[in-house]
Design a protein around this motif. Structure first.
Motif, mmCIF file in Angstrom:
data_model
loop_
_atom_site.group_PDB
_atom_site.id
_atom_site.type_symbol
_atom_site.label_atom_id
_atom_site.label_comp_id
_atom_site.label_asym_id
_atom_site.label_seq_id
_atom_site.Cartn_x
_atom_site.Cartn_y
_atom_site.Cartn_z
ATOM 1 N N GLU A 157 0.742 -1.259 -0.057
ATOM 2 C CA GLU A 157 -0.139 0.036 -0.153
ATOM 3 C C GLU A 157 0.997 1.251 -0.042
ATOM 4 O O GLU A 157 2.018 1.311 0.873
ATOM 5 N N ASN A 158 0.510 2.236 -0.829
ATOM 6 C CA ASN A 158 1.288 3.626 -0.945
ATOM 7 C C ASN A 158 2.495 3.459 -1.764
ATOM 8 O O ASN A 158 3.083 4.467 -1.781
ATOM 9 N N TRP A 159 2.577 2.412 -2.307
ATOM 10 C CA TRP A 159 3.998 2.229 -3.276
ATOM 11 C C TRP A 159 3.819 3.206 -4.295
ATOM 12 O O TRP A 159 4.717 3.858 -4.590
ATOM 13 N N GLU A 161 2.137 5.952 -4.749
ATOM 14 C CA GLU A 161 2.265 7.228 -4.231
ATOM 15 C C GLU A 161 3.825 7.748 -4.048
ATOM 16 O O GLU A 161 4.005 8.854 -4.459
ATOM 17 N N ALA A 162 4.589 6.699 -3.262
ATOM 18 C CA ALA A 162 5.631 7.084 -3.407
ATOM 19 C C ALA A 162 6.428 7.094 -4.320
ATOM 20 O O ALA A 162 7.380 8.212 -4.683
ATOM 21 N N ALA A 182 7.214 2.198 0.650
ATOM 22 C CA ALA A 182 5.845 2.831 0.897
ATOM 23 C C ALA A 182 5.886 3.228 2.285
ATOM 24 O O ALA A 182 4.564 3.772 2.451
ATOM 25 N N ASP A 183 6.543 2.984 3.346
ATOM 26 C CA ASP A 183 6.558 3.629 4.608
ATOM 27 C C ASP A 183 7.294 4.785 4.880
ATOM 28 O O ASP A 183 6.914 5.308 6.051
ATOM 29 N N PRO A 209 3.216 13.489 -0.508
ATOM 30 C CA PRO A 209 2.195 12.640 -0.652
ATOM 31 C C PRO A 209 1.506 12.464 0.719
ATOM 32 O O PRO A 209 2.087 12.842 1.807
ATOM 33 N N GLU A 210 0.278 12.111 0.904
ATOM 34 C CA GLU A 210 -0.578 12.340 1.898
ATOM 35 C C GLU A 210 -0.339 11.163 2.931
ATOM 36 O O GLU A 210 -0.274 11.699 4.030
ATOM 37 N N ASP A 211 -0.017 9.955 2.599
ATOM 38 C CA ASP A 211 0.181 8.869 3.507
ATOM 39 C C ASP A 211 1.473 8.320 3.773
ATOM 40 O O ASP A 211 1.646 7.351 4.306
ATOM 41 N N VAL A 212 2.680 9.165 3.058
ATOM 42 C CA VAL A 212 3.872 8.459 3.390
ATOM 43 C C VAL A 212 4.789 9.769 4.036
ATOM 44 O O VAL A 212 4.802 10.906 3.520
#
Length: 637
Positions: A157-159, A161-162, A182-183, A209-212
């Motif tokens: 997840e979020n890969w 986006e990163a 991703a983290d 990015p919003e989540d990383v």
């Protein structure tokens, strides 16, 4: 032979067979019991408590659930040490192993002048070839060394986006190392200057990015300063630096300590390259303390040249003593030039002057004296090159009796003013004064170095330049119009809500004010009106009073959130400025609103004169009227 003779023999044989079978069965059971006991003991000694041992004839059966395959085989081998391994039957189960977790996928991108290289572990399901192609476009290079490995797992997840942020970062940073996962994302890069560093950071922060979580570390090398300049001034306002450059952290601490001891609060110096001497900090400190002993004036270090200019009215004896001591105390390699200005011109005496001014709108005017036609043409050409052809107005007057070096000083004044957004440079025979505003934090130091270099030894100049954040192109601060638009965009999406008939901000309204305060935090010197409007339900006076109270409630809410760059004024308009039909519920809902305006726009709005501001009060009898009319403004703002 008769039967009577054979029967006893047969009976004896049968009895022997039965006894043999019984003995064999007993022996087998004894062997089974002994073997099971021996294997059980071995299992307990080996720590295989989960093994259950049983016998099937001469076979030893091992059952149970092993924690893993290695333990299962080890238990079987231990049983084979007690009994013959061919007698051991392994029917043990193995605990179902959890699925092996996916590894941590990450990419490290290295970019320099030779190209881009990729190292890391990526998911096999990811579009690796597409990313490399996009990276070539983003970096503007065909040289991408792909050294990545891959594993057959889905993308975390979020890969994506990163990876998208990585492409954006690599397109802006020509010398960088970017670690993508991703983290977490880490960006390390070099910039050519502090200005470029600020530009890089602003561009990257706008794409976060919003989540990383992202860590950005951009370093700017020490600038090369030429001429290496320090200008220390003491006047009626106290001590200050017009320019301050040091080469080492130790020298930086030494000069700042000296400045503080002389009464300068919060001094600042730039650490850079270009110092002409290892004794730079010692020389500067010596000069600063000599000037402090003199009282007022200025001392300028431009490479190895030192210029001390005393204030008008300084005692000649004190001046001579200070100059003599300073010449002795300065380290080798520094040359001192000193000047004691003459008194102001007598009344009626005129001195030639050259003045160049630059307005906030960008218009530039040249006035005063110039030596001849050739000098005039060169001066006007330089001004047009610095400020734009269409923005320069010239009203110069030729004077053939100007002092020597006049034209060179004019050129220096024009170049000094080019560092400012607005201001003026005034030049006389013995003094150049530059004053104004700029969005460049280094402008004052640059002007000091320029004038020290171009005006020559012993020349006096004064710099009164203020740094204004809103003029800084690197910060890219919003205009007043943009600030108002930001606030109105937020209330258009999420209205400031009040309970019916209430002037108290509820939870939804406070959330909206939080967003407005965040949107306005970069605004500088903006005067903004908070206008509250109501629908036409209820009496005019009640609606006016309610809108005034609600405008003040919004004002108080924003003041509590410390929006320091904006000066707010509350204004209640009641029902005087509808934007929709009050005969429908939808229209009344639209009319119940909060609007933001620049104060200049509000003052020009003729309709604003119809409403009342903070001091508005309802007419007498309002309370009684409220009982007869429908509740004022039933709904939300």
């Amino acid at each position: 032979m008769r039967i009577s003779h054979t029967l006893p023999v047969f009976a004896a044989v049968l009895a022997g067979a039965v006894l043999s079978l019984a003995a064999a069965a007993f022996s087998a059971r004894a062997i089974e019991s002994t073997s099971v006991t021996a294997v059980e003991n071995e299992m307990r000694l080996g720590g295989y408590d989960w093994v259950e041992v049983s016998a099937d004839g001469l076979q030893i059966v091992l059952t149970g659930t092993a924690p893993d395959e290695q333990s299962q085989l080890a238990a079987q081998r231990a049983a084979g040490h007690v009994v013959d391994s061919s007698r051991v039957m392994n029917v043990m189960n193995v605990v179902q192993q959890e699925e092996i977790p996916a590894p941590r996928f990450s990419i490290e991108i290295l970019r320099n002048d030779d190209g881009i290289s990729l190292i890391g572990l990526v998911p096999a399901s990811w579009d690796r070839a597409g990313f490399v192609a996009d990276l070539k476009k983003a970096g503007g290079t065909g040289s991408v060394a792909d050294l990545m490995e891959q594993a057959d797992y889905p993308s975390p997840e979020n890969w994506a986006e990163a990876m998208e942020f990585g492409l954006e970062a690599i397109s802006r940073l020509p010398r960088s190392k970017i670690s993508l996962a991703a983290d977490a994302i880490t960006v390390t890069a070099l910039a050519d200057s502090r200005t470029q560093k600020a530009s890089f950071e602003r561009a990257l922060k706008s794409q976060l990015p919003e989540d990383v979580p992202v860590k950005i570390d951009i370093a700017a090398p020490r600038p090369v300063i030429t001429p290496f300049t320090v200008r220390f001034v003491i006047d009626e306002a106290g001590p200050r630096f017009d320019a301050c450059a040091v080469e080492t952290p130790q020298g930086h601490l030494r000069i700042l300590a000296a400045a503080k001891s002389l009464g300068l609060d919060n001094p600042e110096c730039t650490v850079g390259l270009g110092s002409p001497s290892a004794q730079w900090a010692a020389a500067v400190e010596t000069g600063m303390r000599a000037l402090a002993g003199l009282g007022q004036g200025s001392i300028t270090f431009a490479d190895g040249d030192v210029t001390l200019i005393a204030a008008e009215g300084t005692s000649p004896d004190a001046f001579d003593a200070t100059v003599g001591e300073l010449e002795t105390d300065l380290p080798r390699g520094f040359t001192l030039h000193s000047s004691l200005p003459r008194a102001e011109a007598e009344e009626g005496e005129t001195r030639p002057e050259f003045v160049i001014t630059r307005s906030p709108e960008g218009q530039t005017q040249l006035r005063g004296r110039i030596a001849d036609t050739r000098s005039r043409a060169a001066t006007e050409a330089l001004a047009r090159a610095a400020f734009g052809t269409s923005s320069v107005y010239s009203a110069l007057r030729e004077d053939g009796e100007l002092p020597a070096g006049w034209s060179v000083r004019v050129m220096a004044a024009i170049e000094a003013l080019s560092h400012l957004s607005q201001g003026a440079a005034v030049m006389t025979e013995d003094l150049v004064t530059v004053r104004g505003q700029t969005g460049d934090q280094n402008a004052k130091a640059a002007i000091a170095g320029l004038l020290a270099e171009q005006l020559g030894e012993g020349a006096e100049f004064r710099i009164d330049v203020a740094y204004v954040r809103k003029l800084d192109p690197v910060l890219n601060l919003p205009t007043p119009e943009e600030c108002v638009a930001r606030a109105n965009q937020i209330v258009a999406v999420q209205k400031i809500v009040f309970d019916p008939g209430s002037t108290e901000l509820n939870e939804a309204a406070n959330d909206t004010l939080d967003r407005i305060a965040e949107a306005l935090k970069e605004c500088e010197d903006v005067e903004m009106e908070i206008g509250a409007h109501s629908d036409s339900q209820g009496r005019d006076e009640m609606n006016l009073e309610l809108s005034v109270s609600r405008a003040n409630a919004v004002l108080d809410g924003l003041l509590m959130r410390r929006v320091v760059g904006v000066s707010f004024t509350a204004h209640g308009y009641g029902e005087t400025q509808p934007i929709a039909d009050n005969d429908t519920e939808e229209g009344r809902e639209a009319n119940r609103r909060i609007e933001f305006k620049l104060l200049a726009e509000a003052a020009e709005d003729p309709a604003a004169e119809d409403g009342s501001g903070d001091d508005a009060t309802p007419e007498e009898g309002t309370e009684e009227a409220a009982e007869e009319e429908p509740a004022a403004d039933e709904g939300t703002e």
